[in-house]
Structures are given as C-alpha cells and as structure tokens.
Design a protein around this motif. Structure first.
Motif, PDB file in Angstrom:
ATOM      1  N   ILE A  88       4.266  -1.860  -0.519  1.00  0.00           N
ATOM      2  CA  ILE A  88       5.577  -2.279  -1.033  1.00  0.00           C
ATOM      3  C   ILE A  88       5.897  -1.574  -2.336  1.00  0.00           C
ATOM      4  CG2 ILE A  88       6.941  -4.214  -1.899  1.00  0.00           C
ATOM      5  CD1 ILE A  88       5.382  -6.014   0.034  1.00  0.00           C
ATOM      6  N   HIS A  89       5.015  -1.685  -3.325  1.00  0.00           N
ATOM      7  CA  HIS A  89       5.250  -0.965  -4.576  1.00  0.00           C
ATOM      8  C   HIS A  89       3.959  -0.866  -5.386  1.00  0.00           C
ATOM      9  CE1 HIS A  89       5.020  -4.328  -7.420  1.00  0.00           C
ATOM     10  NE2 HIS A  89       5.736  -5.047  -6.583  1.00  0.00           N
ATOM     11  N   SER A  90       3.992   0.024  -6.375  1.00  0.00           N
ATOM     12  CA  SER A  90       2.875   0.138  -7.309  1.00  0.00           C
ATOM     13  C   SER A  90       3.413   0.350  -8.707  1.00  0.00           C
ATOM     14  CB  SER A  90       1.951   1.292  -6.931  1.00  0.00           C
ATOM     15  OG  SER A  90       2.563   2.539  -7.196  1.00  0.00           O
ATOM     16  N   ASP A  91       2.632  -0.079  -9.684  1.00  0.00           N
ATOM     17  CA  ASP A  91       2.957   0.071 -11.097  1.00  0.00           C
ATOM     18  C   ASP A  91       1.694   0.585 -11.773  1.00  0.00           C
ATOM     19  OD1 ASP A  91       2.825  -0.952 -13.964  1.00  0.00           O
ATOM     20  OD2 ASP A  91       4.891  -1.470 -13.495  1.00  0.00           O
ATOM     21  N   SER A  92       1.726   1.841 -12.267  1.00  0.00           N
ATOM     22  CA  SER A  92       0.546   2.472 -12.867  1.00  0.00           C
ATOM     23  C   SER A  92       0.834   2.887 -14.292  1.00  0.00           C
ATOM     24  CB  SER A  92       0.134   3.723 -12.065  1.00  0.00           C
ATOM     25  OG  SER A  92      -0.082   3.412 -10.711  1.00  0.00           O
ATOM     26  N   ASN A 109      12.987  -0.247   0.226  1.00  0.00           N
ATOM     27  CA  ASN A 109      14.197   0.132   0.938  1.00  0.00           C
ATOM     28  C   ASN A 109      13.884   1.169   2.023  1.00  0.00           C
ATOM     29  OD1 ASN A 109      15.821  -1.539  -0.777  1.00  0.00           O
ATOM     30  ND2 ASN A 109      15.573   0.009  -2.369  1.00  0.00           N
ATOM     31  N   GLN A 110      14.889   1.909   2.459  1.00  0.00           N
ATOM     32  CA  GLN A 110      14.707   2.879   3.523  1.00  0.00           C
ATOM     33  C   GLN A 110      13.846   4.066   3.108  1.00  0.00           C
ATOM     34  OE1 GLN A 110      15.743   2.490   6.779  1.00  0.00           O
ATOM     35  NE2 GLN A 110      16.163   0.423   6.031  1.00  0.00           N
ATOM     36  N   ASN A 111      13.793   4.335   1.799  1.00  0.00           N
ATOM     37  CA  ASN A 111      13.002   5.442   1.284  1.00  0.00           C
ATOM     38  C   ASN A 111      11.960   4.919   0.304  1.00  0.00           C
ATOM     39  OD1 ASN A 111      14.541   7.827   2.434  1.00  0.00           O
ATOM     40  ND2 ASN A 111      16.181   6.770   1.326  1.00  0.00           N
ATOM     41  N   THR A 112      11.036   5.797  -0.084  1.00  0.00           N
ATOM     42  CA  THR A 112      10.058   5.476  -1.108  1.00  0.00           C
ATOM     43  C   THR A 112      10.473   6.186  -2.385  1.00  0.00           C
ATOM     44  OG1 THR A 112       8.275   5.261   0.523  1.00  0.00           O
ATOM     45  CG2 THR A 112       7.637   5.596  -1.775  1.00  0.00           C
ATOM     46  N   ASP A 113      10.889   5.424  -3.384  1.00  0.00           N
ATOM     47  CA  ASP A 113      11.335   5.983  -4.656  1.00  0.00           C
ATOM     48  C   ASP A 113      10.181   6.040  -5.637  1.00  0.00           C
ATOM     49  OD1 ASP A 113      14.118   6.328  -3.998  1.00  0.00           O
ATOM     50  OD2 ASP A 113      14.304   4.142  -4.093  1.00  0.00           O
ATOM     51  N   ARG A 163      11.937  11.172  -4.360  1.00  0.00           N
ATOM     52  CA  ARG A 163      12.051  10.251  -3.226  1.00  0.00           C
ATOM     53  C   ARG A 163      11.351  10.843  -2.013  1.00  0.00           C
ATOM     54  NH1 ARG A 163      17.773   7.692  -1.843  1.00  0.00           N
ATOM     55  NH2 ARG A 163      16.956   6.203  -3.378  1.00  0.00           N
ATOM     56  N   TYR A 164      10.622   9.971  -1.287  1.00  0.00           N
ATOM     57  CA  TYR A 164       9.983  10.367  -0.040  1.00  0.00           C
ATOM     58  C   TYR A 164      10.658   9.629   1.119  1.00  0.00           C
ATOM     59  CZ  TYR A 164       6.096  12.159  -2.878  1.00  0.00           C
ATOM     60  OH  TYR A 164       5.329  12.838  -3.796  1.00  0.00           O
ATOM     61  N   PRO A 165      10.730  10.259   2.303  1.00  0.00           N
ATOM     62  CA  PRO A 165      11.287   9.556   3.461  1.00  0.00           C
ATOM     63  C   PRO A 165      10.424   8.358   3.840  1.00  0.00           C
ATOM     64  CG  PRO A 165      11.156  11.930   3.859  1.00  0.00           C
ATOM     65  CD  PRO A 165      10.371  11.649   2.611  1.00  0.00           C
ATOM     66  N   GLN A 166      11.043   7.392   4.493  1.00  0.00           N
ATOM     67  CA  GLN A 166      10.304   6.216   4.953  1.00  0.00           C
ATOM     68  C   GLN A 166       9.215   6.633   5.945  1.00  0.00           C
ATOM     69  OE1 GLN A 166      12.536   3.382   7.295  1.00  0.00           O
ATOM     70  NE2 GLN A 166      11.559   1.645   6.283  1.00  0.00           N
ATOM     71  N   LYS A 167       8.101   5.951   5.916  1.00  0.00           N
ATOM     72  CA  LYS A 167       6.973   6.192   6.816  1.00  0.00           C
ATOM     73  C   LYS A 167       6.373   7.593   6.645  1.00  0.00           C
ATOM     74  CE  LYS A 167       7.457   2.144   8.688  1.00  0.00           C
ATOM     75  NZ  LYS A 167       6.486   1.048   8.426  1.00  0.00           N
ATOM     76  N   SER A 168       6.449   8.146   5.452  1.00  0.00           N
ATOM     77  CA  SER A 168       5.869   9.478   5.216  1.00  0.00           C
ATOM     78  C   SER A 168       4.397   9.398   4.796  1.00  0.00           C
ATOM     79  CB  SER A 168       6.674  10.231   4.158  1.00  0.00           C
ATOM     80  OG  SER A 168       6.708   9.504   2.942  1.00  0.00           O
TER      81      SER A 168
END
Length: 268
Positions: A88-92, A109-113, A163-168
């Motif tokens: 879902i998300h990460s904070d580093s 969302n639809q992409n990975t920001d 940004r990366y596409p979803q499911k990449s």
C-alpha cells in the motif's frame, strides 16, 4: 554499501533474530556485518492493523569510518500491506547527523507514486527530536510516521517525484518471507522487488535451493534458502524460517556490494 544495507533491511539483510510479541506486534533483532566486522544493528517489527493488513517497521543504526572519526547513520522505514499482502505505501527516512532524506511510496491509486525530499541544516531541537523518533521502540507505525513527518514537512528542499504503472512490482524485500510463503511449490521463479529506499524496481531470477540448517549462536535453525540473481544487481542469498508463532522471517541475508561482503543475521 550503506544504501544497499538500508535497502535490504531496508529494507532491508538479516542473519538471526530474537523474537518477542507485544500484543499483535512481533520483533526481530539483527546484527549487520561488513567484511566480517560488526557495523550495526537492525530492529524489525511486524504489527497487525485493524483492516486486516499489517505494517513492517525497520530501524537501522550503522557505524561508518570517517576521515577523522566514526559517524552514525540511522534509518527508519515503515511499510504497509493489505490483508492479501499487497503493498500500500512506505515511509522511509535516513539521517546522517547533519541532513535527512525522506522517501514516500504510495500505491493506493491506479499508479504507484514515489516522492523524495531532502532536509538539511537541522536545528539542535530538530536533531534531538529526530533522534528520539528513530530510536523509539514503543511507538506504533502510525505514530512513528506522524511524529517524523511533523519534523520533516516544514524543512523540505530538493523535492522530487516519479510514477510507476500499477502492478509493475510484486513486493518489497522486507516482505519477501511472507510473500514467498504464499507461493505454491516451486512456482516462484522471477520476482520484481520494489526498493523503497533507492526508489527502483529490481527484477531477480530465483533459485530455490531448498531446506538447509543454519547454526546461529549455537542453535540450529531449519531454513528455506533462496538465491536471487539479476543482470544488474549482486547475488542475494536469503535464509528464511518460521518461529514458534509460525511467523516467516529472515534468518540471514548475504551478498556483496562493490567488492564488500555483507551479512545480516538474527540475534540470540
């Protein structure tokens, strides 16, 4: 070398871990070695969250040799996964005593920001506050993120994003033990790992070596051994076991980076 260590545990490398349970939180503690020398520690916490998902929290402290004296680099990372194990998300955050780096990855969302921000010229109060957050062992993942973000957001410079596409990608290295335990038989041949500290997606071919015993602090541990190979990255050797609560976790991670051999191993 430093980035690789943080990425692997954070990320995350691991050799052996001490287990503790505090409610729905599991703790694993590791020693970090570079060329056989003990250079730091990693604490990993896995905690369930109300929606059925879970957090993985990693706190790393590495000692480095400078020109005149030794210095310390601290890292704190929180990754959140859904009930089904989806990222879902990460904070580093990485802190070297003078400046800090904040990396945020969001896949809701639809992409990975992906976002990166740098903070420098920290005041004495900010240094103290950041040190307290990085060393805390009692705060939850949400509390750690909120407190550290309050220190960072007023002082951000050099903000970048992509940004990366979803499911990449399939998962992160920190979640590899759980992810691999959910695969059937020898179907896990290739994996795309999101590096949440270097903001990259790395593809590895996987060799499943099988069950091997590893002696850690005079204790024999049955481990599933995986070897990850890539054209662009050094080989990773991952040793994974389950503790008495049936929680899959790293026992050891071994590899090389620019000629330096590193190892992360479970503490007694």
């Amino acid at each position: 070398m430093k980035k690789q260590i943080f990425a692997l545990f954070g990320l995350l490398n691991v050799v052996c871990v001490a287990f503790a349970e505090e409610g729905n939180r599991h703790k694993f503690s590791y020693d970090v070695f570079s060329n056989g020398k003990d250079i730091g520690d990693v604490r990993v916490y896995m905690e369930d969250i109300q929606n059925g998902g879970f957090h993985i929290i990693e706190q790393t402290e590495i000692q480095t040799d400078g020109l005149w004296k030794k210095s310390s680099i601290s890292s704190m990372k929180t990754e959140q996964f859904s009930r089904d194990g989806d990222f879902i998300h990460s904070d580093s955050k990485v802190f070297d005593g003078r400046s800090a780096h904040w990396l945020w990855v969001d896949a809701k969302n639809q992409n990975t920001d992906v976002f990166y921000a740098e903070v420098n010229k920290l005041s004495e109060d900010e240094l103290t506050g950041l040190g307290n957050v990085f060393s805390s062992v009692s705060l939850s993942a949400s509390q750690l993120m909120l407190q550290s973000q309050s220190l960072f957001k007023k002082r951000i410079i050099n903000f970048q994003g992509t940004r990366y596409p979803q499911k990449s990608f399939d998962t992160t290295l920190a979640n590899f033990p759980r992810y691999s335990s959910g695969q059937q038989g020898d179907t896990l041949r290739v994996i795309r790992i999101l590096d949440t500290e270097n903001l990259a997606i790395n593809t590895y071919n996987i060799e499943m070596v099988g069950l091997k015993k590893l002696v850690v602090h005079s204790k024999k541990i049955d481990c599933e051994v995986y070897v990850l190979q890539s054209d662009e990255k050094e080989v990773l050797e991952l040793w994974i076991a389950r503790n008495e609560k049936d929680m899959p976790h790293f026992v050891q991670i071994k590899g090389q980076e620019k000629g330096d051999a590193y190892q992360i191993i479970l503490k007694p």
